[in-house]
Design a protein around this motif. Sequence first.
Motif, PDB file in Angstrom:
ATOM      1  N   GLN A 253      -6.673   4.340  -0.685  1.00 18.45           N
ATOM      2  CA  GLN A 253      -6.516   4.595  -2.114  1.00 18.45           C
ATOM      3  C   GLN A 253      -7.638   3.893  -2.880  1.00 18.45           C
TER       4      GLN A 253
ATOM      5  N   GLN B 262      -8.972  11.282  -3.993  1.00 22.03           N
ATOM      6  CA  GLN B 262      -9.550  10.038  -4.497  1.00 22.03           C
ATOM      7  C   GLN B 262     -10.783  10.338  -5.360  1.00 22.03           C
TER       8      GLN B 262
ATOM      9  N   GLN C 253      -0.233   3.539  -9.420  1.00 22.29           N
ATOM     10  CA  GLN C 253       0.056   3.786  -8.015  1.00 22.29           C
ATOM     11  C   GLN C 253       0.913   5.036  -7.831  1.00 22.29           C
TER      12      GLN C 253
ATOM     13  N   ILE D  39      -4.679  -0.869  -3.516  1.00 23.39           N
ATOM     14  CA  ILE D  39      -5.635   0.129  -4.001  1.00 23.39           C
ATOM     15  C   ILE D  39      -6.992  -0.533  -4.148  1.00 23.39           C
TER      16      ILE D  39
ATOM     17  N   SER E 241       0.813  -1.226   0.000  1.00 22.50           N
ATOM     18  CA  SER E 241       0.000   0.000   0.000  1.00 22.50           C
ATOM     19  C   SER E 241       0.836   1.261   0.000  1.00 22.50           C
TER      20      SER E 241
END
Length: 889
Positions: A636, A776, A768, A658, A616
Amino acid sequence: MSLLDYENQMFLDAFHEDGLLVTAKGLGIDRILKNFIKVHCDPANLVLVLNVSSTEVDYLTEQLEIEGVKPLPKVITNEYNASDRQSIYLQGGVLFITSRILVVDLLTDRVPIDHVTGILVYKAHKIIDSCQEAFILRLYRQKNNTGFIKAFSDSPESFTSGFCQVERVMKSLFVRKLFLWPRFHANVVSCMEQHQIDVVEVQLHLTPAMMACQSAILDLINACLKELKRCTPAIDSDEVTVENALTRNFDQVLRLQLDPIWHQLGPKTKQLVSDLKTLRLVLRHLTQYDCVTFYSLVKSIRSSEKTFGQNSGWLFLDAADSLFVHAKERIYGPEDTMKKAKVAEETTRQQENRVPILEQCPKWEALSEILAEIEEENVKQGLSSSQGRTLIAAEDDRTCTQIKDYLCEGGSTILARMYNKYVALKLGLQEVSEKKELDKYPNKSKGRGKMTKKPVEKPEQSSCEYTLTQMVGKIDDNTSSRANPEGNEGLQLSSQDAYYGILSSPAVVVHPLHGCSDHQGLMRTLQEVQPRYVILYDADMQFVRQLELFKCTRPGLPLRVYFVMYTGSTEEQRYLTTLRKEKEAFEYLIRTKATMVIPEERDGKAGDAPNLARDSTPASETVSSRKGAVEKPQEQRVIVDMREFRSELPSLIHRRGIEIEPVTLEVGDYIITPEMCIERKSVSDLIGSLNNGRLYNQCVSMCRYYRRPILLIEFDPTKSFSLQGKYDVSREVSIQDVTSRLTLITIHFPKLRILWCPSPYATAELIQELKIGRDQPDGATAMTVTAAEEELEWSDRYNHGPQDMLLKMPGINSRNYRQVMNKVESIAELSSLSQEYLTELLGNSGNAESLWKFLHQQGGVIEESTNQKPSYKKNSKSNFHGKGNKSSR
């Protein structure tokens, strides 16, 4: 139907512990899966079955229905909407479901995952860490650590290629146990010996001409392989051998080795690969089909100017001359016979039209003798046609068609017809009538007469000398009346690939071994026909095992198998090589199992499995040391279009920590931030979208609604590609050129960014990185963006600059900005409107208040507004109306 002793042990091993069950081909892996489904067909359970095709679903459901299982498993397809699927999940039972639908329902929490009893994975050898099934199992284990996972496979060879292949598969499956059941397992051998089949080996010899052709082809294959190894040192010499070249999957093995360096290979190496494929086809035709078909193939290869001019050199070898000479010999006879025939002819035209000998296949004559023996035995024992049925299993549909024609018409008749069709007509000769051919070439088939010439309207009413019936044709499920010989009125065949009604006594069914429209069609036919005799016209390891299993499950019924094979032929060697490779694969798996170290947390039930861990934190993200408190990392999220779940990228993104939110997007494929939209293309998709203009419309939509539109192009670094021809380099822009179209796209859309990624793994890493430090996205907002064709045309009627400025104002969104641009001439006109009129215009008081305050607030003081209606100013610099930035498409 009860399980055999060894099948019971298989079932119990897999039932008590989660694991991967690997069996030899034909030992009944489908029966084990069927019994797992049978055990869990109860509303109190919720079991999901993955990786099962539609034909396999139909077969398993039919078998369960025959055994009286209720309730039967349900099949979930895209015909069910989301709410219907959710209600089906709550009803419980066993569900056959496609991976793409299930992964979406898992991400959207439609599946009550806490109540899932377990997951059954069929054909587990196809599971890799980036596939949809592995994604499903990872999502399942993250939220359910009590349910079971059972995996099944009957392809041991698939687990031996690559580095630690079986360990990687088990890691993706979240299982710790490996159960191996080869044919040489003691329990299997004991069970098979108790119920042995009456086997009659019919060993045939190739004719001298066929043997000479086979030797010549093998010499040519050997020469091409030696040259290929010399030109390509990187190739694996242990795998690329003449013996392996006889197997079915040799082309696939060769391409897997050469694909990473294919773009670096020269034209000679590529031609060698093509020539090997051609020679393997010729070798297969030699033992599989008749002499006319074989001669027609080799003659077309030699006479083709393209092949003759572009081959790798094998056509100029002595072995090639020997191949052509002996292929011709099978048609016209030895050379001395042809010379005598030339002397006997009177004219030059007759000299060219030599009388063909037309050598018959040795298997045809053997087949006639076997059927005559079966018929004689049925008469002695007083068996009816329904009691003495015969199943003939041949390689493919073309072979089955030839067998049908041979049994109905005789060998000489069909050879003469094919000679006229493929050879004589190409020489410009007149086709000889069938009666004249039959008089000239007498029927050589033993025990079978020729068809009568009596015209009939219905095939069922036709009659022939010596008990032959005319073939009706292929079975069609939609046809109610089928060809049923006398005494077999109740027999109905469900397989569309079966030929039935060839002979009335004994009743004969012909079915292909490979290339069937239904993969379970041969087993269906075997169960429906219940044959007393089986003729293996072509050897197949899997069907031999299925016959052994068929005998064991019906110990009281007699079964005789005639095993027909050419001794000392490539057909025999291919069968033996298949047996050897499976045995070596199991020996490798047994050694691997003995030395394999598997951590306790591999199954994921403890919640800390290494394969459940998700990265992550990107490598480039750093944490400031000045912050006194530890901040909770932000979740995320990426918005993914539903259609993208056919690819492996969503799974790889999820593995990086994610969260995936699946929605239906009309603009873009991936929304990674509120301002960043990605349209993902492969190289082939890119070229197609540029050619049909679809990419232009997609770029218009992305640039209209997102500040940072991205066109992401994925390519395979091991394969070469080109966006233009070899000689198409030009300074002029051509609308027909792919590179020119791509250049025009970049000119018309300056905000568009084009990214190239070598693999889905690199794409996931890039996404990423792009999300670092950004907000977001919101799925509800992304769904409101529409890309209808009428909207694109509407937006191009207005100036794009004022449009962009308007869309950035508070209170303006994709739902109301059209109304504003239709009613208001310019931004200056918009600023003069009252709050009441804005409420009427926008249809929402909150949006109207936000916009009015934004337009009128200066230094914290609200200016007094007017109540005037909009008046149009034709020459305003910020007019919405006017000539848009419409580009030529």
